[in-house]
Design a protein around this motif. Structure first.
Motif, PDB file in Angstrom:
ATOM      1  N   VAL A 110       0.868  -1.177   0.000  1.00  0.00           N
ATOM      2  CA  VAL A 110       0.000   0.000   0.000  1.00  0.00           C
ATOM      3  C   VAL A 110       0.906   1.229   0.000  1.00  0.00           C
ATOM      4  O   VAL A 110       1.582   1.498   0.999  1.00  0.00           O
ATOM      5  CB  VAL A 110      -0.919   0.029   1.241  1.00  0.00           C
ATOM      6  CG1 VAL A 110      -1.800   1.278   1.229  1.00  0.00           C
ATOM      7  CG2 VAL A 110      -1.770  -1.219   1.320  1.00  0.00           C
ATOM      8  N   SER A 111       0.954   1.933  -1.112  1.00  0.00           N
ATOM      9  CA  SER A 111       1.785   3.139  -1.230  1.00  0.00           C
ATOM     10  C   SER A 111       3.231   2.877  -0.843  1.00  0.00           C
ATOM     11  O   SER A 111       3.887   3.732  -0.230  1.00  0.00           O
ATOM     12  CB  SER A 111       1.189   4.264  -0.375  1.00  0.00           C
ATOM     13  OG  SER A 111      -0.112   4.576  -0.798  1.00  0.00           O
ATOM     14  N   GLY A 112       3.728   1.692  -1.147  1.00  0.00           N
ATOM     15  CA  GLY A 112       5.116   1.370  -0.873  1.00  0.00           C
ATOM     16  C   GLY A 112       5.346   0.691   0.456  1.00  0.00           C
ATOM     17  O   GLY A 112       6.434   0.161   0.711  1.00  0.00           O
ATOM     18  N   PHE A 113       4.338   0.691   1.344  1.00  0.00           N
ATOM     19  CA  PHE A 113       4.408  -0.020   2.608  1.00  0.00           C
ATOM     20  C   PHE A 113       3.841  -1.426   2.405  1.00  0.00           C
ATOM     21  O   PHE A 113       3.044  -1.657   1.512  1.00  0.00           O
ATOM     22  CB  PHE A 113       3.587   0.694   3.687  1.00  0.00           C
ATOM     23  CG  PHE A 113       3.977   2.128   3.906  1.00  0.00           C
ATOM     24  CD1 PHE A 113       4.955   2.455   4.824  1.00  0.00           C
ATOM     25  CD2 PHE A 113       3.356   3.149   3.193  1.00  0.00           C
ATOM     26  CE1 PHE A 113       5.322   3.774   5.029  1.00  0.00           C
ATOM     27  CE2 PHE A 113       3.713   4.478   3.397  1.00  0.00           C
ATOM     28  CZ  PHE A 113       4.709   4.796   4.318  1.00  0.00           C
ATOM     29  N   ILE A 114       4.205  -2.334   3.274  1.00  0.00           N
ATOM     30  CA  ILE A 114       3.621  -3.668   3.242  1.00  0.00           C
ATOM     31  C   ILE A 114       2.710  -3.809   4.453  1.00  0.00           C
ATOM     32  O   ILE A 114       3.078  -3.440   5.572  1.00  0.00           O
ATOM     33  CB  ILE A 114       4.695  -4.760   3.227  1.00  0.00           C
ATOM     34  CG1 ILE A 114       5.577  -4.586   1.989  1.00  0.00           C
ATOM     35  CG2 ILE A 114       4.061  -6.147   3.216  1.00  0.00           C
ATOM     36  CD1 ILE A 114       6.770  -5.504   1.950  1.00  0.00           C
ATOM     37  N   ALA A 115       1.511  -4.334   4.212  1.00  0.00           N
ATOM     38  CA  ALA A 115       0.502  -4.365   5.259  1.00  0.00           C
ATOM     39  C   ALA A 115      -0.454  -5.527   5.053  1.00  0.00           C
ATOM     40  O   ALA A 115      -0.538  -6.098   3.951  1.00  0.00           O
ATOM     41  CB  ALA A 115      -0.285  -3.046   5.263  1.00  0.00           C
ATOM     42  N   VAL A 116      -1.186  -5.847   6.101  1.00  0.00           N
ATOM     43  CA  VAL A 116      -2.335  -6.748   5.989  1.00  0.00           C
ATOM     44  C   VAL A 116      -3.524  -5.893   5.578  1.00  0.00           C
ATOM     45  O   VAL A 116      -3.879  -4.923   6.266  1.00  0.00           O
ATOM     46  CB  VAL A 116      -2.629  -7.457   7.323  1.00  0.00           C
ATOM     47  CG1 VAL A 116      -3.869  -8.345   7.193  1.00  0.00           C
ATOM     48  CG2 VAL A 116      -1.425  -8.288   7.776  1.00  0.00           C
ATOM     49  N   ILE A 117      -4.127  -6.219   4.441  1.00  0.00           N
ATOM     50  CA  ILE A 117      -5.226  -5.430   3.906  1.00  0.00           C
ATOM     51  C   ILE A 117      -6.350  -6.356   3.454  1.00  0.00           C
ATOM     52  O   ILE A 117      -6.146  -7.554   3.289  1.00  0.00           O
ATOM     53  CB  ILE A 117      -4.770  -4.556   2.718  1.00  0.00           C
ATOM     54  CG1 ILE A 117      -4.323  -5.441   1.547  1.00  0.00           C
ATOM     55  CG2 ILE A 117      -3.663  -3.598   3.152  1.00  0.00           C
ATOM     56  CD1 ILE A 117      -4.021  -4.662   0.274  1.00  0.00           C
TER      57      ILE A 117
ATOM     58  N   LEU B 126       3.112  -3.355   8.325  1.00  0.00           N
ATOM     59  CA  LEU B 126       4.173  -4.249   8.792  1.00  0.00           C
ATOM     60  C   LEU B 126       5.576  -3.725   8.510  1.00  0.00           C
ATOM     61  O   LEU B 126       6.543  -4.188   9.129  1.00  0.00           O
ATOM     62  CB  LEU B 126       4.015  -5.629   8.147  1.00  0.00           C
ATOM     63  CG  LEU B 126       2.745  -6.397   8.504  1.00  0.00           C
ATOM     64  CD1 LEU B 126       2.583  -7.600   7.599  1.00  0.00           C
ATOM     65  CD2 LEU B 126       2.766  -6.825   9.978  1.00  0.00           C
ATOM     66  N   THR B 127       5.718  -2.803   7.565  1.00  0.00           N
ATOM     67  CA  THR B 127       7.041  -2.266   7.227  1.00  0.00           C
ATOM     68  C   THR B 127       6.946  -0.778   6.949  1.00  0.00           C
ATOM     69  O   THR B 127       5.856  -0.227   6.760  1.00  0.00           O
ATOM     70  CB  THR B 127       7.633  -2.925   5.968  1.00  0.00           C
ATOM     71  OG1 THR B 127       6.944  -2.437   4.806  1.00  0.00           O
ATOM     72  CG2 THR B 127       7.559  -4.435   6.031  1.00  0.00           C
ATOM     73  N   GLY B 128       8.115  -0.141   6.887  1.00  0.00           N
ATOM     74  CA  GLY B 128       8.188   1.196   6.338  1.00  0.00           C
ATOM     75  C   GLY B 128       8.110   1.146   4.825  1.00  0.00           C
ATOM     76  O   GLY B 128       7.930   0.077   4.227  1.00  0.00           O
ATOM     77  N   ARG B 129       8.262   2.297   4.185  1.00  0.00           N
ATOM     78  CA  ARG B 129       8.192   2.359   2.728  1.00  0.00           C
ATOM     79  C   ARG B 129       9.432   1.700   2.123  1.00  0.00           C
ATOM     80  O   ARG B 129      10.563   1.981   2.541  1.00  0.00           O
ATOM     81  CB  ARG B 129       8.091   3.816   2.268  1.00  0.00           C
ATOM     82  CG  ARG B 129       7.671   3.968   0.813  1.00  0.00           C
ATOM     83  CD  ARG B 129       7.704   5.429   0.394  1.00  0.00           C
ATOM     84  NE  ARG B 129       6.853   6.255   1.217  1.00  0.00           N
ATOM     85  CZ  ARG B 129       5.546   6.447   1.008  1.00  0.00           C
ATOM     86  NH1 ARG B 129       4.954   5.848  -0.006  1.00  0.00           N
ATOM     87  NH2 ARG B 129       4.840   7.227   1.808  1.00  0.00           N
ATOM     88  N   LEU B 130       9.200   0.830   1.160  1.00  0.00           N
ATOM     89  CA  LEU B 130      10.283   0.116   0.489  1.00  0.00           C
ATOM     90  C   LEU B 130      10.264   0.424  -0.998  1.00  0.00           C
ATOM     91  O   LEU B 130       9.191   0.586  -1.586  1.00  0.00           O
ATOM     92  CB  LEU B 130      10.132  -1.398   0.692  1.00  0.00           C
ATOM     93  CG  LEU B 130      10.121  -1.905   2.146  1.00  0.00           C
ATOM     94  CD1 LEU B 130       9.792  -3.393   2.176  1.00  0.00           C
ATOM     95  CD2 LEU B 130      11.452  -1.633   2.826  1.00  0.00           C
ATOM     96  N   ASP B 131      11.442   0.475  -1.613  1.00  0.00           N
ATOM     97  CA  ASP B 131      11.456   0.680  -3.057  1.00  0.00           C
ATOM     98  C   ASP B 131      10.993  -0.601  -3.753  1.00  0.00           C
ATOM     99  O   ASP B 131      10.992  -1.686  -3.177  1.00  0.00           O
ATOM    100  CB  ASP B 131      12.821   1.123  -3.553  1.00  0.00           C
ATOM    101  CG  ASP B 131      13.927   0.119  -3.277  1.00  0.00           C
ATOM    102  OD1 ASP B 131      13.712  -1.090  -3.504  1.00  0.00           O
ATOM    103  OD2 ASP B 131      15.008   0.538  -2.834  1.00  0.00           O
ATOM    104  N   ALA B 132      10.590  -0.460  -4.997  1.00  0.00           N
ATOM    105  CA  ALA B 132       9.959  -1.563  -5.712  1.00  0.00           C
ATOM    106  C   ALA B 132      10.869  -2.774  -5.806  1.00  0.00           C
ATOM    107  O   ALA B 132      10.417  -3.922  -5.723  1.00  0.00           O
ATOM    108  CB  ALA B 132       9.523  -1.102  -7.096  1.00  0.00           C
ATOM    109  N   ALA B 133      12.163  -2.549  -5.981  1.00  0.00           N
ATOM    110  CA  ALA B 133      13.088  -3.667  -6.146  1.00  0.00           C
ATOM    111  C   ALA B 133      13.148  -4.531  -4.893  1.00  0.00           C
ATOM    112  O   ALA B 133      13.332  -5.746  -4.963  1.00  0.00           O
ATOM    113  CB  ALA B 133      14.479  -3.131  -6.483  1.00  0.00           C
ATOM    114  N   ARG B 134      12.986  -3.908  -3.746  1.00  0.00           N
ATOM    115  CA  ARG B 134      13.057  -4.630  -2.473  1.00  0.00           C
ATOM    116  C   ARG B 134      11.694  -5.190  -2.066  1.00  0.00           C
ATOM    117  O   ARG B 134      11.587  -6.224  -1.406  1.00  0.00           O
ATOM    118  CB  ARG B 134      13.559  -3.656  -1.390  1.00  0.00           C
ATOM    119  CG  ARG B 134      13.646  -4.259   0.006  1.00  0.00           C
ATOM    120  CD  ARG B 134      14.883  -5.143   0.121  1.00  0.00           C
ATOM    121  NE  ARG B 134      14.942  -5.866   1.372  1.00  0.00           N
ATOM    122  CZ  ARG B 134      15.285  -5.333   2.541  1.00  0.00           C
ATOM    123  NH1 ARG B 134      15.614  -4.050   2.614  1.00  0.00           N
ATOM    124  NH2 ARG B 134      15.335  -6.076   3.624  1.00  0.00           N
TER     125      ARG B 134
END
Length: 234
Positions: A105-112, A177-185
């Motif tokens: 979600v907008s670069g973050f990873i989450a339970v949605i 669950l995470t901060g913002r991550l770039d697409a490659a990661r």
């Protein structure tokens, strides 16, 4: 600067539940106790920088936002807010249930939710409006921190009216669950977290409770100071 303490109305999974353990262990923080939690086995081997990856959501604890953090309005007290939450939970509510997935979600990873849920959006809107009298008005600095020039016109309207841009039709349920991550990661981490989430066996989540979180000052994490099960509608 925003006044402190700050409060938020969040959905937090029932203490000790499978969902609660999943999120608190991955974040390394238990908002119920205010204590650090050991990361689950294997996560730092899969991502050696996991503590850094989760540093932002760790500040807030594992949750989904229903009403974003706010300082109390003049004349309002914590006891009054807690009483209002108890009263809200005691009213009949359609309990939203959804099928969950781990995704970006907008670069973050989450339970949605796999798909949007109107009952879930209605519950969030009800929380936004029901507790708005407790919210201190945004300062100009608070507003500027939201980068209003990058928001849509509708989001700016929500920011000015409700103190937060992502409410009402802009609301998206997510348990970060995470901060913002770039697409490659991002996709490698998503796959790791999807595998871990699958092990929980959770194929449905009921948003059947609300909690009040409090942050005492800018350097401390949010902690849960009260939670209530929602009364189901007949």
């Amino acid at each position: 600067m925003t006044g402190f303490p700050r409060y938020a109305i969040y959905y937090a999974a029932e203490r000790g539940s499978t969902l609660d353990r999943f999120g608190t262990q991955l974040l390394g923080y238990d908002a119920w106790t205010g204590e650090d939690v050991t990361f689950p086995d294997g996560i730092t081997e899969a991502a050696p920088d996991w503590r850094e990856v989760t540093s932002d959501p760790r500040k807030y604890g594992f949750h989904a936002t229903l009403k974003a953090p706010f300082a109390l309005a003049p004349g309002k007290t914590e006891a009054q807010l807690v009483a209002a939450c108890a009263a809200f939970a005691g009213e009949p509510h359609a309990i939203p249930r959804f099928r969950p997935v781990v995704d970006s979600v907008s670069g973050f990873i989450a339970v949605i939710p796999v798909e949007r849920s109107l009952p879930l959006e209605q519950l969030a809107a009800d929380c936004v409006t029901a507790f708005d009298a407790f919210r201190a008005a945004l300062t100009m600095l608070d507003r500027a921190r939201r980068n209003p020039e990058k928001l849509t016109e509708r989001q700016r309207d929500h920011l000015d009216r409700w103190g937060y841009p992502y409410v009402m039709e802009e609301f998206r349920f997510h348990m970060t669950l995470t901060g913002r991550l770039d697409a490659a990661r991002r996709w490698g981490v998503i796959n790791v977290l999807r595998e871990r989430f699958a092990v929980t066996g959770l194929d449905a989540i009921a948003v059947d409770r609300i909690a009040v979180f409090r942050q005492d000052d800018p350097e401390t994490r949010f902690r849960i100071i009260g939670d209530w099960a929602l009364r189901p509608a007949a």
